[in-house]
Design a protein around this motif. Structure first.
Motif, PDB file in Angstrom:
ATOM      1  N   THR A  79     135.308  46.213   1.533  1.00 15.95           N
ATOM      2  CA  THR A  79     136.066  45.996   0.300  1.00 15.95           C
ATOM      3  C   THR A  79     136.879  44.714   0.431  1.00 15.95           C
ATOM      4  N   ARG A  80     137.651  44.418  -0.592  1.00 16.54           N
ATOM      5  CA  ARG A  80     138.566  43.273  -0.536  1.00 16.54           C
ATOM      6  C   ARG A  80     139.977  43.727  -0.178  1.00 16.54           C
ATOM      7  N   VAL A  81     140.054  44.824   0.548  1.00 20.65           N
ATOM      8  CA  VAL A  81     141.331  45.361   1.001  1.00 20.65           C
ATOM      9  C   VAL A  81     141.364  45.299   2.524  1.00 20.65           C
ATOM     10  N   THR A  82     142.347  44.619   3.065  1.00 25.53           N
ATOM     11  CA  THR A  82     142.436  44.374   4.500  1.00 25.53           C
ATOM     12  C   THR A  82     143.140  45.532   5.199  1.00 25.53           C
ATOM     13  N   PRO A  83     142.475  46.208   6.153  1.00 26.08           N
ATOM     14  CA  PRO A  83     143.111  47.335   6.844  1.00 26.08           C
ATOM     15  C   PRO A  83     143.985  46.867   8.013  1.00 26.08           C
ATOM     16  N   ILE A  84     145.247  47.263   7.978  1.00 27.96           N
ATOM     17  CA  ILE A  84     146.217  46.945   9.029  1.00 27.96           C
ATOM     18  C   ILE A  84     146.841  48.251   9.493  1.00 27.96           C
ATOM     19  N   VAL A  85     146.994  48.421  10.799  1.00 25.65           N
ATOM     20  CA  VAL A  85     147.476  49.681  11.365  1.00 25.65           C
ATOM     21  C   VAL A  85     148.820  49.468  12.052  1.00 25.65           C
ATOM     22  N   ARG A  86     149.788  50.331  11.741  1.00 24.73           N
ATOM     23  CA  ARG A  86     151.050  50.325  12.485  1.00 24.73           C
ATOM     24  C   ARG A  86     150.973  51.346  13.611  1.00 24.73           C
ATOM     25  N   VAL A  87     151.267  50.883  14.824  1.00 22.42           N
ATOM     26  CA  VAL A  87     151.325  51.783  15.976  1.00 22.42           C
ATOM     27  C   VAL A  87     152.762  51.826  16.487  1.00 22.42           C
ATOM     28  N   CYS A  88     153.074  52.805  17.296  1.00 16.32           N
ATOM     29  CA  CYS A  88     154.429  52.934  17.832  1.00 16.32           C
ATOM     30  C   CYS A  88     154.715  51.832  18.850  1.00 16.32           C
ATOM     31  N   LYS A  89     155.958  51.384  18.881  1.00 18.67           N
ATOM     32  CA  LYS A  89     156.359  50.363  19.845  1.00 18.67           C
ATOM     33  C   LYS A  89     156.091  50.818  21.273  1.00 18.67           C
ATOM     34  N   GLY A  90     156.326  52.098  21.556  1.00 13.69           N
ATOM     35  CA  GLY A  90     156.125  52.617  22.902  1.00 13.69           C
ATOM     36  C   GLY A  90     154.691  52.947  23.235  1.00 13.69           C
ATOM     37  N   ALA A  91     153.777  52.695  22.282  1.00 10.57           N
ATOM     38  CA  ALA A  91     152.349  52.958  22.515  1.00 10.57           C
ATOM     39  C   ALA A  91     151.566  51.686  22.250  1.00 10.57           C
ATOM     40  N   LEU A  92     152.042  50.602  22.839  1.00 12.53           N
ATOM     41  CA  LEU A  92     151.439  49.295  22.594  1.00 12.53           C
ATOM     42  C   LEU A  92     149.984  49.235  23.036  1.00 12.53           C
ATOM     43  N   ASP A  93     149.598  50.124  23.964  1.00 13.82           N
ATOM     44  CA  ASP A  93     148.203  50.152  24.393  1.00 13.82           C
ATOM     45  C   ASP A  93     147.256  50.576  23.265  1.00 13.82           C
ATOM     46  N   GLN A  94     147.801  51.208  22.216  1.00  8.54           N
ATOM     47  CA  GLN A  94     146.959  51.589  21.083  1.00  8.54           C
ATOM     48  C   GLN A  94     146.546  50.388  20.233  1.00  8.54           C
ATOM     49  N   ALA A  95     147.356  49.337  20.254  1.00  7.79           N
ATOM     50  CA  ALA A  95     147.106  48.190  19.380  1.00  7.79           C
ATOM     51  C   ALA A  95     145.747  47.554  19.629  1.00  7.79           C
ATOM     52  N   PRO A  96     145.390  47.191  20.876  1.00  7.54           N
ATOM     53  CA  PRO A  96     144.055  46.608  21.061  1.00  7.54           C
ATOM     54  C   PRO A  96     142.925  47.576  20.749  1.00  7.54           C
ATOM     55  N   ARG A  97     143.158  48.883  20.891  1.00 11.13           N
ATOM     56  CA  ARG A  97     142.089  49.838  20.577  1.00 11.13           C
ATOM     57  C   ARG A  97     141.806  49.874  19.083  1.00 11.13           C
ATOM     58  N   VAL A  98     142.857  49.865  18.251  1.00 14.49           N
ATOM     59  CA  VAL A  98     142.586  49.866  16.810  1.00 14.49           C
ATOM     60  C   VAL A  98     142.009  48.529  16.373  1.00 14.49           C
ATOM     61  N   LEU A  99     142.413  47.441  17.033  1.00 18.63           N
ATOM     62  CA  LEU A  99     141.821  46.136  16.733  1.00 18.63           C
ATOM     63  C   LEU A  99     140.356  46.075  17.153  1.00 18.63           C
ATOM     64  N   ASP A 100     140.023  46.732  18.256  1.00 19.99           N
ATOM     65  CA  ASP A 100     138.631  46.795  18.699  1.00 19.99           C
ATOM     66  C   ASP A 100     137.763  47.614  17.751  1.00 19.99           C
ATOM     67  N   ASN A 101     138.397  48.427  16.915  1.00 21.51           N
ATOM     68  CA  ASN A 101     137.642  49.389  16.109  1.00 21.51           C
ATOM     69  C   ASN A 101     137.938  49.281  14.614  1.00 21.51           C
ATOM     70  N   GLY A 102     138.068  48.046  14.128  1.00 20.30           N
ATOM     71  CA  GLY A 102     138.065  47.833  12.684  1.00 20.30           C
ATOM     72  C   GLY A 102     139.319  47.308  12.044  1.00 20.30           C
ATOM     73  N   ALA A 103     140.478  47.452  12.678  1.00 19.61           N
ATOM     74  CA  ALA A 103     141.708  46.963  12.051  1.00 19.61           C
ATOM     75  C   ALA A 103     141.700  45.443  11.998  1.00 19.61           C
ATOM     76  N   MET A 104     142.187  44.898  10.896  1.00 19.61           N
ATOM     77  CA  MET A 104     142.308  43.444  10.741  1.00 19.61           C
ATOM     78  C   MET A 104     143.713  42.953  11.090  1.00 19.61           C
ATOM     79  N   GLY A 105     144.502  43.835  11.629  1.00 15.60           N
ATOM     80  CA  GLY A 105     145.844  43.470  12.050  1.00 15.60           C
ATOM     81  C   GLY A 105     146.586  44.696  12.522  1.00 15.60           C
ATOM     82  N   VAL A 106     147.674  44.460  13.227  1.00 14.76           N
ATOM     83  CA  VAL A 106     148.533  45.550  13.677  1.00 14.76           C
ATOM     84  C   VAL A 106     149.985  45.212  13.343  1.00 14.76           C
TER      85      VAL A 106
END
Length: 262
Positions: free
Chosen positions: A68-95
């Motif tokens: 779609t023309r809608v960009t998916p961005i995911v907010r993760v917890c500050k204390g779970a920074l290891d989640q950020a690269p995983r969501v980026l690896d799996n479709g997120a266009m930003g964190v």
């Protein structure tokens, strides 16, 4: 030629516009991005901090939104920074990383979220944002560093004070003001139009302009204050959350139907 997914929110901002986001707390299906697109939304704020999303749910919503023309961005917890690269690896266009108060914390975000030479994110192979094509590593990392937004939230007076140092960190793309939490930390909860809040916006927007970064805004949806902060320079703008918008529309509809005399 490989089709790289466009970051439509970023493109709108670079064209001089305002990118409007939908906070996703309760929507879980593949239709989320399509519904948002039909409503004129530019990006999804998939909330794995306050929403009950698993990584799998967040990334499934993100992947479904990519065509779609809608960009998916995911907010993760500050204390779970290891989640950020995983969501980026799996479709997120930003964190979005909340509660960033110092340049040191911002640098840790970049190290986790950006590929070399900006950061130290590991390359996990072909990704959805590149149509799962097997690209040369250098090409893929360079393109993803350009397209994937690394957003930090400014939610305390300390963060406002350090806004210029945070904005100066290479690899940080956007400073998003979390207005509700900022007012709470200031001791003026909910007073989003307070002069101290306006001064905070001015400081953050000035820092972003100086260092070529985007200013984001969350927690301001009313007709009195939203035009003020957008007029000052907020460009990545959260327009509301799924549950709040549903409740508002549903209350209006039930109020109307209840008013009908039978």
């Amino acid at each position: 030629m490989t089709r790289m997914i466009e970051n439509h929110a970023l493109a709108r901002i670079r064209a001089g516009g305002v990118a409007l986001g939908l906070g996703v707390h309760h929507l879980r299906t593949a239709a989320t991005g399509m519904l948002a697109e039909a409503a004129g939304v530019d990006w999804l704020f998939i909330d794995a901090e306050h929403g009950g999303f698993s990584e799998d749910q967040a990334t499934q919503v993100a992947i479904a939104a990519l065509p779609t023309r809608v960009t998916p961005i995911v907010r993760v917890c500050k204390g779970a920074l290891d989640q950020a690269p995983r969501v980026l690896d799996n479709g997120a266009m930003g964190v979005v990383i909340p509660h960033i108060d110092t340049a040191e914390e911002a640098r840790a975000v970049v190290e986790a979220c950006k590929y070399p030479p900006l950061g130290h994110r590991s390359l996990g192979g072909p990704c959805a944002q590149a149509g799962y094509a097997a690209l040369p590593a250098g090409e893929l990392m360079a393109e993803m560093n350009k397209r994937l937004l690394t957003i930090v939230m400014i939610e305390t007076p300390q963060a406002v004070e350090n806004a210029e140092a945070i904005a100066a960190v290479p690899g940080i793309d956007c400073l998003m003001i979390g207005t509700s939490d900022l007012t709470a930390e200031m001791g003026i909860p909910g007073q989003i139009g307070h002069e101290r809040v306006k001064a905070a916006y001015a400081a953050v927007i000035g820092a972003c302009r100086k260092h070529g970064k985007i200013t984001g805004m969350g927690g301001v949806y009313d007709e009195q204050n939203a035009p003020v902060y957008i007029g000052m320079g907020a460009r990545l703008v959260l327009s509301g959350s799924d549950h709040a918008l549903l409740m508002g529309a549903l209350k209006a509809r039930t109020g109307f139907l209840r008013s009908i005399t039978v």
